[in-house]
Design an enzyme around this catalytic site. Structure first.
Site, PDB file in Angstrom:
ATOM      1  N   GLY A   1       0.813  -1.217   0.000  1.00 48.88           N
ATOM      2  CA  GLY A   1       0.000   0.000   0.000  1.00 48.88           C
ATOM      3  C   GLY A   1       0.840   1.258   0.000  1.00 48.88           C
ATOM      4  O   GLY A   1       0.552   2.224  -0.717  1.00 48.88           O
ATOM      5  N   ASP A   2       1.884   1.292   0.827  1.00 45.94           N
ATOM      6  CA  ASP A   2       2.769   2.457   0.879  1.00 45.94           C
ATOM      7  C   ASP A   2       3.460   2.698  -0.453  1.00 45.94           C
ATOM      8  O   ASP A   2       3.572   3.834  -0.929  1.00 45.94           O
ATOM      9  CB  ASP A   2       3.836   2.252   1.960  1.00 45.94           C
ATOM     10  CG  ASP A   2       3.287   2.351   3.358  1.00 45.94           C
ATOM     11  OD1 ASP A   2       2.690   3.395   3.679  1.00 45.94           O
ATOM     12  OD2 ASP A   2       3.456   1.408   4.144  1.00 45.94           O
ATOM     13  N   LEU A   3       3.967   1.639  -1.056  1.00 48.05           N
ATOM     14  CA  LEU A   3       4.747   1.776  -2.279  1.00 48.05           C
ATOM     15  C   LEU A   3       3.882   2.171  -3.469  1.00 48.05           C
ATOM     16  O   LEU A   3       4.286   3.003  -4.292  1.00 48.05           O
ATOM     17  CB  LEU A   3       5.499   0.472  -2.561  1.00 48.05           C
ATOM     18  CG  LEU A   3       6.514   0.097  -1.473  1.00 48.05           C
ATOM     19  CD1 LEU A   3       7.036  -1.315  -1.682  1.00 48.05           C
ATOM     20  CD2 LEU A   3       7.664   1.085  -1.433  1.00 48.05           C
TER      21      LEU A   3
ATOM     22  N   THR B   1       1.222   3.932  -3.211  1.00 51.58           N
ATOM     23  CA  THR B   1       0.937   5.345  -2.968  1.00 51.58           C
ATOM     24  C   THR B   1       2.116   6.215  -3.387  1.00 51.58           C
ATOM     25  O   THR B   1       1.933   7.293  -3.963  1.00 51.58           O
ATOM     26  CB  THR B   1       0.615   5.578  -1.485  1.00 51.58           C
ATOM     27  OG1 THR B   1      -0.507   4.767  -1.114  1.00 51.58           O
ATOM     28  CG2 THR B   1       0.285   7.038  -1.207  1.00 51.58           C
ATOM     29  N   GLY B   2       3.333   5.753  -3.120  1.00 48.00           N
ATOM     30  CA  GLY B   2       4.507   6.505  -3.540  1.00 48.00           C
ATOM     31  C   GLY B   2       4.563   6.690  -5.042  1.00 48.00           C
ATOM     32  O   GLY B   2       4.907   7.768  -5.542  1.00 48.00           O
TER      33      GLY B   2
END
Length: 379
Positions: A165-167, A169-170
């Site tokens: 999820g973080d990546l 979003t990045g």
């Protein structure tokens, strides 16, 4: 010459989503100045294996400068606002309202530097009833519907083994920054990008709500098979040498190749006429693979037009000739860890390719270079 040479990025980011967006820009030549808390820095500095806590940070924070700034002090906040004056991009991933406390919210940034683009990443966005909720990558995966689709039908949902999820979003964040910079060429003005952690994932699973709206299907996990793949095969199957092989027969032609291969080898017996149930094909394929060495099995399948590949471990990736030929890994030199390899910049541009110019910096390594104020070290 790099694609983003001359672009200055201020990163008020921590851990993964915001820093990854900044890292993608840094790979392609942007000057990235990472603003970190005195005496602590980014939490990622302390994550990873016990005997190499800083290694993940060195890789993740490549191509960045580090400045220790106490944003809670008048001097630190004033210094940060001075940097905003010369910045093209500001990236932050705090909870909504935190940057406003430092006089660095969107209205503040826009007043200081109308040309600046501001990427704001948060759990649930700057607006809406959930905006004040805390959120991390795994929460975004759950909220977006991604976790619901991951795992086996008769088992619980599972997380991916990395910060999906973080990546994601990045990547969407860096994409948004590039859109805003391109538009600035026409208007001369920056703009704010409001990006919750869940929205990129939600956009990628573009079929889940239409399938519910139109067909009444409340989608859920389907194991290694793609939901609604019908008569297609997307299996992950074990081999006798302890490896796993993925077989992807995503067209009727490729399913036919699997059937022909199994029949000719005497591994699939057809009784009567009509289509062979996919479950029967999968069982026969799994039974055969379970008696085979993974390399030999993949070679046999590919020779008859079946698309298959081994599931790679890091030890496979580092020895793979295609990875080497594509220069997907680049060597770096670390003061603490010596020589090792890291993933190359992506995507690859033919005329202005990205570069890994440096590894993650020591905390506060660039305070003097950027004339940062003496920081107050909190107990």
């Amino acid at each position: 010459m790099s694609s983003l040479e001359g672009i200055r990025v201020l990163e008020f980011g921590h851990v993964i989503a915001g820093p990854f967006a900044a890292s993608l820009l840094g790979d392609h030549g942007a000057e990235v100045i990472k603003i970190e808390r005195p005496n602590q820095g980014d939490s990622l500095r302390k994550m990873g294996p016990q005997n190499a806590r800083g290694l993940w940070f060195e890789v993740s924070a490549r191509n960045k400068k580090s400045v220790e700034v106490d944003l809670g002090s008048p001097e630190g906040a004033a210094f940060a606002r001075e940097l905003v004056e010369s910045a093209d991009v500001i990236i932050e991933n705090y909870r909504p309202g935190v940057m406003e406390q430092f006089g660095l919210g969107w209205d503040d940034v826009h007043a200081i530097n109308p040309r600046a683009v501001m990427l704001r990443i948060s759990g649930f966005g700057q607006t809406g009833p959930y905006s004040a909720r805390p959120g991390f990558g795994k929460i975004s995966e759950a909220f977006s519907g991604a976790t619901n689709l991951t795992g086996y039908t008769d088992g619980p949902p599972v997380h991916p083994g990395y910060s999906h999820g973080d990546l994601v979003t990045g990547v969407f964040g860096a994409f948004g920054v590039m859109l805003a910079l391109h538009e600035r060429n026409t208007s001369g003005l920056g703009q704010m990008i409001d990006l919750p952690l869940y929205e990129g994932l939600f956009r990628m699973i573009d079929w889940q709500v239409p399938f519910l709206d139109v067909l009444g299907i409340d989608s859920t996990r389907a194991g290694a098979s793609f939901p609604f793949a019908g008569g297609f095969i997307t299996e992950i199957l074990p081999t006798i040498d302890g490896k796993f092989v993925v077989v992807s027969a995503a067209t009727g032609k490729h399913v036919g190749n699997v059937v022909d291969f199994l029949q000719e080898g005497g591994h699939l017996e057809v009784k009567g006429e009509g289509d062979i149930p996919v479950s029967v094909i999968k069982d026969a394929l799994g039974a055969w693979l379970g008696t085979q060495n993974s390399d030999e099995a993949v070679a046999s399948l590919k020779s008859v037009g079946v698309i298959a590949e081994k599931v790679s471990k890091p030890s496979d990736i580092t020895k793979d000739p295609h990875i080497a030929a594509r220069h997907n890994l680049v060597p770096v030199e670390s003061e603490e860890y010596g020589k090792f390899t890291v993933p190359a910049p992506v995507p690859r541009l033919s005329r202005t390719p990205g570069q890994v110019r440096s590894l993650g910096p020591k905390l506060g390594a660039h305070n003097q270079l950027l004339n940062a104020p003496t920081t107050k070290i909190h107990a």
